[in-house]
Scaffold this motif. Structure first.
Motif, PDB file in Angstrom:
ATOM      1  N   GLN A  78       0.825  -1.203   0.000  1.00  0.00           N
ATOM      2  CA  GLN A  78       0.000   0.000   0.000  1.00  0.00           C
ATOM      3  C   GLN A  78       0.861   1.257   0.000  1.00  0.00           C
ATOM      4  OE1 GLN A  78      -2.420  -0.816   3.427  1.00  0.00           O
ATOM      5  NE2 GLN A  78      -3.938  -1.941   2.235  1.00  0.00           N
ATOM      6  N   THR A  79       2.002   1.219   0.697  1.00  0.00           N
ATOM      7  CA  THR A  79       2.930   2.355   0.712  1.00  0.00           C
ATOM      8  C   THR A  79       3.507   2.590  -0.684  1.00  0.00           C
ATOM      9  OG1 THR A  79       3.487   1.895   3.005  1.00  0.00           O
ATOM     10  CG2 THR A  79       5.027   3.275   1.768  1.00  0.00           C
ATOM     11  N   VAL A  80       3.887   1.509  -1.346  1.00  0.00           N
ATOM     12  CA  VAL A  80       4.440   1.617  -2.704  1.00  0.00           C
ATOM     13  C   VAL A  80       3.386   2.182  -3.654  1.00  0.00           C
ATOM     14  CG1 VAL A  80       5.252   0.266  -4.675  1.00  0.00           C
ATOM     15  CG2 VAL A  80       6.162  -0.182  -2.404  1.00  0.00           C
ATOM     16  N   LYS A  81       2.143   1.719  -3.513  1.00  0.00           N
ATOM     17  CA  LYS A  81       1.063   2.200  -4.373  1.00  0.00           C
ATOM     18  C   LYS A  81       0.844   3.707  -4.190  1.00  0.00           C
ATOM     19  CE  LYS A  81      -2.134  -0.963  -4.957  1.00  0.00           C
ATOM     20  NZ  LYS A  81      -3.330  -1.777  -4.780  1.00  0.00           N
ATOM     21  N   ARG A  82       0.896   4.167  -2.930  1.00  0.00           N
ATOM     22  CA  ARG A  82       0.755   5.608  -2.652  1.00  0.00           C
ATOM     23  C   ARG A  82       1.908   6.397  -3.257  1.00  0.00           C
ATOM     24  NH1 ARG A  82      -1.158   4.170   2.532  1.00  0.00           N
ATOM     25  NH2 ARG A  82       0.947   4.278   3.348  1.00  0.00           N
ATOM     26  N   SER A  83       3.128   5.860  -3.145  1.00  0.00           N
ATOM     27  CA  SER A  83       4.300   6.544  -3.699  1.00  0.00           C
ATOM     28  C   SER A  83       4.209   6.669  -5.209  1.00  0.00           C
ATOM     29  CB  SER A  83       5.579   5.795  -3.327  1.00  0.00           C
ATOM     30  OG  SER A  83       5.731   5.732  -1.941  1.00  0.00           O
ATOM     31  N   ILE A  84       3.766   5.616  -5.861  1.00  0.00           N
ATOM     32  CA  ILE A  84       3.622   5.635  -7.317  1.00  0.00           C
ATOM     33  C   ILE A  84       2.561   6.645  -7.723  1.00  0.00           C
ATOM     34  CG2 ILE A  84       2.843   4.293  -9.311  1.00  0.00           C
ATOM     35  CD1 ILE A  84       4.221   1.864  -7.982  1.00  0.00           C
ATOM     36  N   ARG A  85       1.433   6.638  -7.002  1.00  0.00           N
ATOM     37  CA  ARG A  85       0.365   7.597  -7.294  1.00  0.00           C
ATOM     38  C   ARG A  85       0.849   9.030  -7.126  1.00  0.00           C
ATOM     39  NH1 ARG A  85      -3.830   5.856  -3.727  1.00  0.00           N
ATOM     40  NH2 ARG A  85      -3.830   3.797  -4.623  1.00  0.00           N
ATOM     41  N   ALA A  86       1.624   9.284  -6.070  1.00  0.00           N
ATOM     42  CA  ALA A  86       2.139  10.633  -5.822  1.00  0.00           C
ATOM     43  C   ALA A  86       3.135  11.044  -6.910  1.00  0.00           C
ATOM     44  CB  ALA A  86       2.802  10.701  -4.456  1.00  0.00           C
ATOM     45  N   ALA A  87       3.988  10.107  -7.330  1.00  0.00           N
ATOM     46  CA  ALA A  87       4.969  10.425  -8.373  1.00  0.00           C
ATOM     47  C   ALA A  87       4.265  10.713  -9.702  1.00  0.00           C
ATOM     48  CB  ALA A  87       5.940   9.260  -8.541  1.00  0.00           C
ATOM     49  N   LEU A  88       3.224   9.969 -10.008  1.00  0.00           N
ATOM     50  CA  LEU A  88       2.489  10.210 -11.245  1.00  0.00           C
ATOM     51  C   LEU A  88       1.740  11.537 -11.177  1.00  0.00           C
ATOM     52  CD1 LEU A  88       1.086   6.652 -12.012  1.00  0.00           C
ATOM     53  CD2 LEU A  88       2.918   7.855 -13.206  1.00  0.00           C
ATOM     54  N   ALA A  89       1.255  11.909  -9.999  1.00  0.00           N
ATOM     55  CA  ALA A  89       0.554  13.179  -9.847  1.00  0.00           C
ATOM     56  C   ALA A  89       1.516  14.351 -10.018  1.00  0.00           C
ATOM     57  CB  ALA A  89      -0.136  13.251  -8.487  1.00  0.00           C
ATOM     58  N   ASP A  90       2.775  14.185  -9.585  1.00  0.00           N
ATOM     59  CA  ASP A  90       3.783  15.237  -9.748  1.00  0.00           C
ATOM     60  C   ASP A  90       4.144  15.464 -11.210  1.00  0.00           C
ATOM     61  OD1 ASP A  90       3.859  15.643  -7.044  1.00  0.00           O
ATOM     62  OD2 ASP A  90       5.697  14.474  -6.713  1.00  0.00           O
ATOM     63  N   ASP A  91       4.109  14.408 -12.004  1.00  0.00           N
ATOM     64  CA  ASP A  91       4.450  14.500 -13.420  1.00  0.00           C
ATOM     65  C   ASP A  91       3.402  15.297 -14.203  1.00  0.00           C
ATOM     66  OD1 ASP A  91       6.714  13.095 -12.980  1.00  0.00           O
ATOM     67  OD2 ASP A  91       5.956  11.189 -13.706  1.00  0.00           O
TER      68      ASP A  91
END
Length: 92
Positions: A78-91
């Motif tokens: 779940q932590t990895v999923k949140r990190s990926i979502r945050a990185a995609l939102a930054d892009d």
């Protein structure tokens, strides 16, 4: 008497007096969590069952996915999923 102690200890009652109280309690908690209703990430129904170690399958849509040994989603996943979502939102 044996039937009464099994109902109090849950699924770990099969071990009787062996292995210690803490180990039996931990096993009981893990098995209770594993056998709860889990939500399918594909269709959203509560019919996900464990097929093997880390393999989970939805009984409704047949979606098979990898997860934790005793839970379909692990805290680390779940932590990895949140990190990926945050990185995609930054892009964006």
């Amino acid at each position: 008497m044996a039937e009464d102690s099994k109902s109090r200890t849950g699924s770990a009652g099969r071990f009787g007096a062996r292995y210690g109280r803490v180990a039996r309690k931990r096993i009981s908690e893990i098995e209770a969590d594993m056998n709860e209703n889990h939500t399918c990430p594909d269709c959203g129904s509560d019919t996900v069952d464990r097929q093997g170690t880390g393999i989970w399958e939805c009984g409704r849509c047949g979606y098979t996915f990898a997860g934790g040994t005793y839970r379909p989603q692990t805290p680390a996943g779940q932590t990895v999923k949140r990190s990926i979502r945050a990185a995609l939102a930054d892009d964006e």
